[in-house]
Design a protein around this motif. Structure first.
Motif, PDB file in Angstrom:
ATOM      1  N   GLY A 300     -15.516  37.605 -27.176  1.00 55.92           N
ATOM      2  CA  GLY A 300     -15.054  37.967 -28.528  1.00 55.92           C
ATOM      3  C   GLY A 300     -13.549  38.162 -28.615  1.00 55.92           C
ATOM      4  O   GLY A 300     -13.046  38.642 -29.624  1.00 55.92           O
ATOM      5  N   LYS A 301     -12.832  37.803 -27.545  1.00 56.86           N
ATOM      6  CA  LYS A 301     -11.373  38.000 -27.572  1.00 56.86           C
ATOM      7  C   LYS A 301     -10.661  36.683 -27.887  1.00 56.86           C
ATOM      8  O   LYS A 301     -11.228  35.602 -27.713  1.00 56.86           O
ATOM      9  CB  LYS A 301     -10.893  38.508 -26.207  1.00 56.86           C
ATOM     10  CG  LYS A 301     -11.445  39.887 -25.880  1.00 56.86           C
ATOM     11  CD  LYS A 301     -10.743  40.431 -24.659  1.00 56.86           C
ATOM     12  CE  LYS A 301     -11.465  41.648 -24.117  1.00 56.86           C
ATOM     13  NZ  LYS A 301     -11.834  41.518 -22.719  1.00 56.86           N
ATOM     14  N   VAL A 302      -9.393  36.811 -28.300  1.00 54.75           N
ATOM     15  CA  VAL A 302      -8.584  35.614 -28.512  1.00 54.75           C
ATOM     16  C   VAL A 302      -7.838  35.281 -27.229  1.00 54.75           C
ATOM     17  O   VAL A 302      -7.646  36.144 -26.372  1.00 54.75           O
ATOM     18  CB  VAL A 302      -7.552  35.792 -29.664  1.00 54.75           C
ATOM     19  CG1 VAL A 302      -8.246  36.003 -30.979  1.00 54.75           C
ATOM     20  CG2 VAL A 302      -6.565  36.903 -29.370  1.00 54.75           C
ATOM     21  N   GLY A 305      -1.218  33.814 -27.111  1.00 51.77           N
ATOM     22  CA  GLY A 305      -0.209  32.779 -26.924  1.00 51.77           C
ATOM     23  C   GLY A 305      -0.612  31.452 -27.544  1.00 51.77           C
ATOM     24  O   GLY A 305       0.167  30.503 -27.534  1.00 51.77           O
ATOM     25  N   TYR A 306      -1.853  31.399 -28.051  1.00 54.64           N
ATOM     26  CA  TYR A 306      -2.336  30.138 -28.644  1.00 54.64           C
ATOM     27  C   TYR A 306      -2.732  30.368 -30.096  1.00 54.64           C
ATOM     28  O   TYR A 306      -3.250  31.421 -30.452  1.00 54.64           O
ATOM     29  CB  TYR A 306      -3.508  29.578 -27.814  1.00 54.64           C
ATOM     30  CG  TYR A 306      -2.942  28.907 -26.585  1.00 54.64           C
ATOM     31  CD1 TYR A 306      -2.800  27.530 -26.508  1.00 54.64           C
ATOM     32  CD2 TYR A 306      -2.435  29.682 -25.545  1.00 54.64           C
ATOM     33  CE1 TYR A 306      -2.202  26.933 -25.414  1.00 54.64           C
ATOM     34  CE2 TYR A 306      -1.830  29.100 -24.442  1.00 54.64           C
ATOM     35  CZ  TYR A 306      -1.708  27.720 -24.387  1.00 54.64           C
ATOM     36  OH  TYR A 306      -1.103  27.132 -23.320  1.00 54.64           O
ATOM     37  N   GLY A 307      -2.434  29.392 -30.940  1.00 55.17           N
ATOM     38  CA  GLY A 307      -2.723  29.515 -32.369  1.00 55.17           C
ATOM     39  C   GLY A 307      -1.508  30.032 -33.115  1.00 55.17           C
ATOM     40  O   GLY A 307      -0.589  30.612 -32.521  1.00 55.17           O
ATOM     41  N   HIS A 308      -1.489  29.774 -34.417  1.00 61.68           N
ATOM     42  CA  HIS A 308      -0.367  30.251 -35.240  1.00 61.68           C
ATOM     43  C   HIS A 308      -0.786  30.256 -36.703  1.00 61.68           C
ATOM     44  O   HIS A 308      -1.603  29.431 -37.119  1.00 61.68           O
ATOM     45  CB  HIS A 308       0.862  29.341 -35.056  1.00 61.68           C
ATOM     46  CG  HIS A 308       2.138  29.997 -35.475  1.00 61.68           C
ATOM     47  ND1 HIS A 308       2.614  29.927 -36.761  1.00 61.68           N
ATOM     48  CD2 HIS A 308       3.016  30.756 -34.780  1.00 61.68           C
ATOM     49  CE1 HIS A 308       3.749  30.611 -36.832  1.00 61.68           C
ATOM     50  NE2 HIS A 308       4.015  31.137 -35.644  1.00 61.68           N
ATOM     51  N   ALA A 309      -0.208  31.198 -37.451  1.00 59.98           N
ATOM     52  CA  ALA A 309      -0.540  31.298 -38.872  1.00 59.98           C
ATOM     53  C   ALA A 309       0.018  30.122 -39.671  1.00 59.98           C
ATOM     54  O   ALA A 309      -0.528  29.747 -40.709  1.00 59.98           O
ATOM     55  CB  ALA A 309      -0.001  32.613 -39.434  1.00 59.98           C
ATOM     56  N   LYS A 354     -12.777  26.828 -33.756  1.00 58.01           N
ATOM     57  CA  LYS A 354     -12.464  27.881 -34.741  1.00 58.01           C
ATOM     58  C   LYS A 354     -10.983  27.909 -35.126  1.00 58.01           C
ATOM     59  O   LYS A 354     -10.624  27.903 -36.294  1.00 58.01           O
ATOM     60  CB  LYS A 354     -12.884  29.254 -34.196  1.00 58.01           C
ATOM     61  CG  LYS A 354     -14.283  29.648 -34.660  1.00 58.01           C
ATOM     62  CD  LYS A 354     -14.855  30.820 -33.904  1.00 58.01           C
ATOM     63  CE  LYS A 354     -14.159  32.113 -34.217  1.00 58.01           C
ATOM     64  NZ  LYS A 354     -14.856  33.287 -33.676  1.00 58.01           N
ATOM     65  N   ALA A 355     -10.125  27.943 -34.135  1.00 50.88           N
ATOM     66  CA  ALA A 355      -8.676  28.079 -34.394  1.00 50.88           C
ATOM     67  C   ALA A 355      -8.172  26.840 -35.142  1.00 50.88           C
ATOM     68  O   ALA A 355      -8.453  25.712 -34.743  1.00 50.88           O
ATOM     69  CB  ALA A 355      -7.925  28.249 -33.083  1.00 50.88           C
ATOM     70  N   LYS A 356      -7.410  27.074 -36.202  1.00 54.38           N
ATOM     71  CA  LYS A 356      -6.844  25.932 -36.939  1.00 54.38           C
ATOM     72  C   LYS A 356      -5.767  25.250 -36.115  1.00 54.38           C
ATOM     73  O   LYS A 356      -5.470  24.085 -36.299  1.00 54.38           O
ATOM     74  CB  LYS A 356      -6.255  26.398 -38.277  1.00 54.38           C
ATOM     75  CG  LYS A 356      -7.312  26.895 -39.246  1.00 54.38           C
ATOM     76  CD  LYS A 356      -6.706  27.125 -40.624  1.00 54.38           C
ATOM     77  CE  LYS A 356      -7.681  27.863 -41.530  1.00 54.38           C
ATOM     78  NZ  LYS A 356      -7.844  29.283 -41.165  1.00 54.38           N
TER      79      LYS A 356
HETATM   80  N1  CMX Z   1      -8.071  32.321 -29.369  1.00 56.07           N
HETATM   81  C1  CMX Z   1      -9.305  32.479 -29.889  1.00 56.07           C
HETATM   82  N2  CMX Z   1      -9.589  32.389 -31.196  1.00 56.07           N
HETATM   83  C2  CMX Z   1      -8.569  32.071 -32.007  1.00 56.07           C
HETATM   84  C3  CMX Z   1      -7.265  31.859 -31.540  1.00 56.07           C
HETATM   85  C4  CMX Z   1      -7.032  32.014 -30.158  1.00 56.07           C
HETATM   86  N3  CMX Z   1      -5.820  31.880 -29.618  1.00 56.07           N
HETATM   87  N4  CMX Z   1      -6.451  31.586 -32.588  1.00 56.07           N
HETATM   88  C5  CMX Z   1      -7.231  31.615 -33.691  1.00 56.07           C
HETATM   89  N5  CMX Z   1      -8.511  31.911 -33.325  1.00 56.07           N
HETATM   90  C6  CMX Z   1      -9.639  32.164 -34.217  1.00 56.07           C
HETATM   91  C7  CMX Z   1      -9.319  33.314 -35.136  1.00 56.07           C
HETATM   92  O1  CMX Z   1      -9.529  34.563 -34.472  1.00 56.07           O
HETATM   93  C8  CMX Z   1     -10.256  33.078 -36.296  1.00 56.07           C
HETATM   94  O2  CMX Z   1     -11.534  33.496 -35.884  1.00 56.07           O
HETATM   95  P1  CMX Z   1     -12.531  34.226 -36.946  1.00 56.07           P
HETATM   96  O3  CMX Z   1     -12.805  33.166 -37.973  1.00 56.07           O
HETATM   97  O4  CMX Z   1     -13.703  34.588 -36.106  1.00 56.07           O
HETATM   98  O5  CMX Z   1     -11.778  35.398 -37.492  1.00 56.07           O
HETATM   99  C9  CMX Z   1     -10.261  31.562 -36.378  1.00 56.07           C
HETATM  100  O6  CMX Z   1      -9.826  31.078 -35.085  1.00 56.07           O
HETATM  101  C10 CMX Z   1      -9.325  31.003 -37.453  1.00 56.07           C
HETATM  102  O7  CMX Z   1      -8.020  31.551 -37.261  1.00 56.07           O
HETATM  103  P2  CMX Z   1      -6.713  30.754 -37.706  1.00 56.07           P
HETATM  104  O8  CMX Z   1      -6.757  30.604 -39.188  1.00 56.07           O
HETATM  105  O9  CMX Z   1      -6.573  29.536 -36.886  1.00 56.07           O
HETATM  106  O10 CMX Z   1      -5.534  31.732 -37.267  1.00 56.07           O
HETATM  107  P3  CMX Z   1      -4.847  32.922 -38.107  1.00 56.07           P
HETATM  108  O11 CMX Z   1      -3.808  32.348 -38.986  1.00 56.07           O
HETATM  109  O12 CMX Z   1      -5.885  33.798 -38.721  1.00 56.07           O
HETATM  110  O13 CMX Z   1      -4.176  33.759 -36.926  1.00 56.07           O
HETATM  111  C11 CMX Z   1      -2.946  34.093 -34.915  1.00 56.07           C
HETATM  112  C12 CMX Z   1      -3.043  33.304 -36.227  1.00 56.07           C
HETATM  113  C13 CMX Z   1      -1.625  33.742 -34.227  1.00 56.07           C
HETATM  114  C14 CMX Z   1      -2.979  35.612 -35.198  1.00 56.07           C
HETATM  115  C15 CMX Z   1      -4.153  33.672 -34.022  1.00 56.07           C
HETATM  116  O14 CMX Z   1      -4.057  32.299 -33.715  1.00 56.07           O
HETATM  117  C16 CMX Z   1      -4.239  34.489 -32.769  1.00 56.07           C
HETATM  118  O15 CMX Z   1      -4.842  35.570 -32.767  1.00 56.07           O
HETATM  119  N6  CMX Z   1      -3.656  33.975 -31.625  1.00 56.07           N
HETATM  120  C17 CMX Z   1      -3.625  34.711 -30.393  1.00 56.07           C
HETATM  121  C18 CMX Z   1      -2.576  35.840 -30.452  1.00 56.07           C
HETATM  122  C19 CMX Z   1      -1.152  35.307 -30.445  1.00 56.07           C
HETATM  123  O16 CMX Z   1      -0.817  34.404 -29.700  1.00 56.07           O
HETATM  124  N7  CMX Z   1      -0.287  35.887 -31.273  1.00 56.07           N
HETATM  125  C20 CMX Z   1       1.128  35.478 -31.314  1.00 56.07           C
HETATM  126  C21 CMX Z   1       1.534  34.873 -32.612  1.00 56.07           C
HETATM  127  C22 CMX Z   1       2.981  34.427 -32.518  1.00 56.07           C
HETATM  128  C23 CMX Z   1       3.708  34.445 -33.828  1.00 56.07           C
HETATM  129  O17 CMX Z   1       3.129  34.816 -34.872  1.00 56.07           O
HETATM  130  O18 CMX Z   1       4.900  34.098 -33.811  1.00 56.07           O
END
Ligand code: CMX
Length: 424
Positions: A300-302, A305-309, A354-356
């Motif tokens: 259940g953890k992310v 370092g991967y993914g971005h808003a 899941k992650a966009k």
């Molecule tokens: N690992 C696992 N799951 C992930 C993921 C990751 N790295 N990134 C996105 N997802 C999941 C989300 O948790 C979400 O799941 P739920 O539908 O169950 O809630 C789903 O994929 C859709 O999310 P998203 O629209 O792709 O991403 P958001 O815009 O909501 O969030 C972010 C973006 C960065 C918070 C997210 O990708 C994340 O938590 N990444 C890991 C933490 C991280 O690296 N943070 C640093 C961000 C750096 C910055 O902002 O500059």
């Protein structure tokens, strides 16, 4: 007048005219619509802020004043500050003039150290850093000139003065916070022959290696700005719109950067990488890493370092850090793990679906490089980010003051009214 101030004075009238005529001619043009989902979803994507210093297109990543960040990685942070403010890279003479000006302003007042030394020893480094900025508010040239009575079209000049005074002192303050908070011994005096970021590296006193100074230069360039809607930039902008000076505004913005969803994320990334290295006693095999990544997701953890808003590609700032690691520490198992994670994790996240954005963001590599040179205090990493991001915040502030941006006042409504609107 120093050259940056002179250049700003030359370019500001045209910038003002451009904005005034845009608003005059097209002020009623509809450019966006707002959904209930956006109102309750962090206002994502609503085009409602201006930022001329940088832009982050999802498919390209950070562009500073029209130049992609990957073309700026060999520059000094001082050059980036000039670029952020003016939209042009400085000439050699301009750069030297700015560096000289910053050196002249760099002495940190003794009362800052007195305040920091009086703080509880377990204070967070970000709380110490932000306190130091706020306590220097009494130095504000803007507040003094405003109290004396200053015309609106002059606001930008004392704002630039405050910004330069502040930026000049931040490396010394940040290095002082590091040495005080983590009991590293006396503060280290500045070396006046060094550039702004090289000096910061020197005053930290962690590593004498020339490439550590290069890493600081790169770090300061890469984190300097990321358009206007992120929490720190927007907070700084909003506070400054009340004509609060740069000390109040930058300190407010950095209090937002201190949050775990914003600037604090980089320490979690390194934590995950170190867990991998410890579990597999070095860089893991592809199969081990794949399984470990799935275990993280299944619990259940992310994967940090991967993914971005906003971004939908590998963050070009990650590419720049990875290239630095490849050049300077190819044998380090932590670097090797970061590189391997880049190979495996996007495939795992894509499979999960899941992650966009399955690609790495800037935080996926930066901590590993700092750790390599001996900066092992994770809590401090956001202070480094802050020193750099202050350049973006200050330049955005100067530009907003230059065109005379009014106080921010968006409309809020109670949920009952949004419900009514939804049912209309
Ligand atoms: N690992 C696992 N799951 C992930 C993921 C990751 N790295 N990134 C996105 N997802 C999941 C989300 O948790 C979400 O799941 P739920 O539908 O169950 O809630 C789903 O994929 C859709 O999310 P998203 O629209 O792709 O991403 P958001 O815009 O909501 O969030 C972010 C973006 C960065 C918070 C997210 O990708 C994340 O938590 N990444 C890991 C933490 C991280 O690296 N943070 C640093 C961000 C750096 C910055 O902002 O500059």
């Amino acid at each position: 007048m120093a050259r940056l101030q002179q250049r700003m004075a030359e370019i500001i009238p045209a910038m003002r005219d451009e904005i005034r005529s845009l608003v005059k001619e097209h002020g009623n043009k509809v450019i966006d619509q707002v959904t209930i989902g956006q109102v309750y979803g962090g206002m994502r994507g609503i085009k409602a802020l201006t930022c001329d210093t940088s832009e982050v297109p999802p498919e390209k990543g950070l562009i500073i004043r029209g130049i992609p960040i990957k073309e700026l990685t060999g520059r000094l942070p001082e050059e980036i500050f000039w670029l952020l403010c003016t939209g042009e890279l400085p000439s050699k003479g301009d750069l030297e003039d700015l560096q000289q000006d910053l050196r002249k302003r760099s002495r940190v007042p003794q009362y800052v150290w007195d305040v920091l030394e009086a703080m509880p020893p377990d204070s967070h480094p970000m709380a110490m850093f932000d306190t130091a900025i706020l306590v220097m508010e009494r130095e504000s040239v803007f507040r003094k000139r405003y109290t004396e009575g200053m015309k609106k079209d002059e606001y930008w000049a004392p704002t630039l003065e405050d910004s330069l005074d502040l930026l000049a002192k931040l490396p010394g303050i940040a290095a002082g916070v590091y040495r005080l908070r983590f009991k590293k011994g006396d503060r280290i005096n500045a070396d006046t022959n060094l550039d702004w970021a090289g000096n910061y590296a020197h005053m930290l006193g962690i590593s004498d290696k020339p490439e550590f100074k290069d890493l600081m230069r790169l770090y300061m360039v890469l984190h300097s700005d990321h358009e206007g809607g992120n929490v720190s930039a927007h907070t700084c902008h909003c506070v400054a719109s009340a004509l609060s000076d740069a000390y109040y505004s930058v300190s407010a913005g950095l209090n937002g950067l201190a949050g775990p969803l914003h600037g604090l994320a980089n320490q979690e990334c390194l934590g995950w990488i170190l867990m991998v290295v410890e579990k597999f006693k070095g860089a893991p095999s592809d199969e081990d890493l794949r399984k470990f990544a799935w275990d993280t997701l299944n619990s259940g953890k992310v994967i940090p370092g991967y993914g971005h808003a906003v971004l939908r590609i590998t963050d070009p700032r990650f590419d720049a850090f990875l290239a630095f690691g490849k050049q300077h520490m190819p044998e380090d198992p932590i670097y090797q793990t970061v590189a391997k994670v880049f190979d495996i994790v996007p495939k795992v996240l894509t499979e999960q679906g899941k992650a966009k954005d399955p690609w790495p963001n800037v935080d996926a590599a930066s901590g590993c490089l700092l750790y390599h040179y001996g900066m092992t205090e994770f809590d401090y990493y956001t202070v480094l980010f802050s020193v750099s991001r202050a350049m973006g915040m200050c330049s955005q502030l100067v530009v907003s003051r230059a065109w005379g941006e009014p106080i921010e006042r968006p409309k809020s409504l109670p949920t009952a009214k949004f419900k009514n609107l939804a049912l209309k």
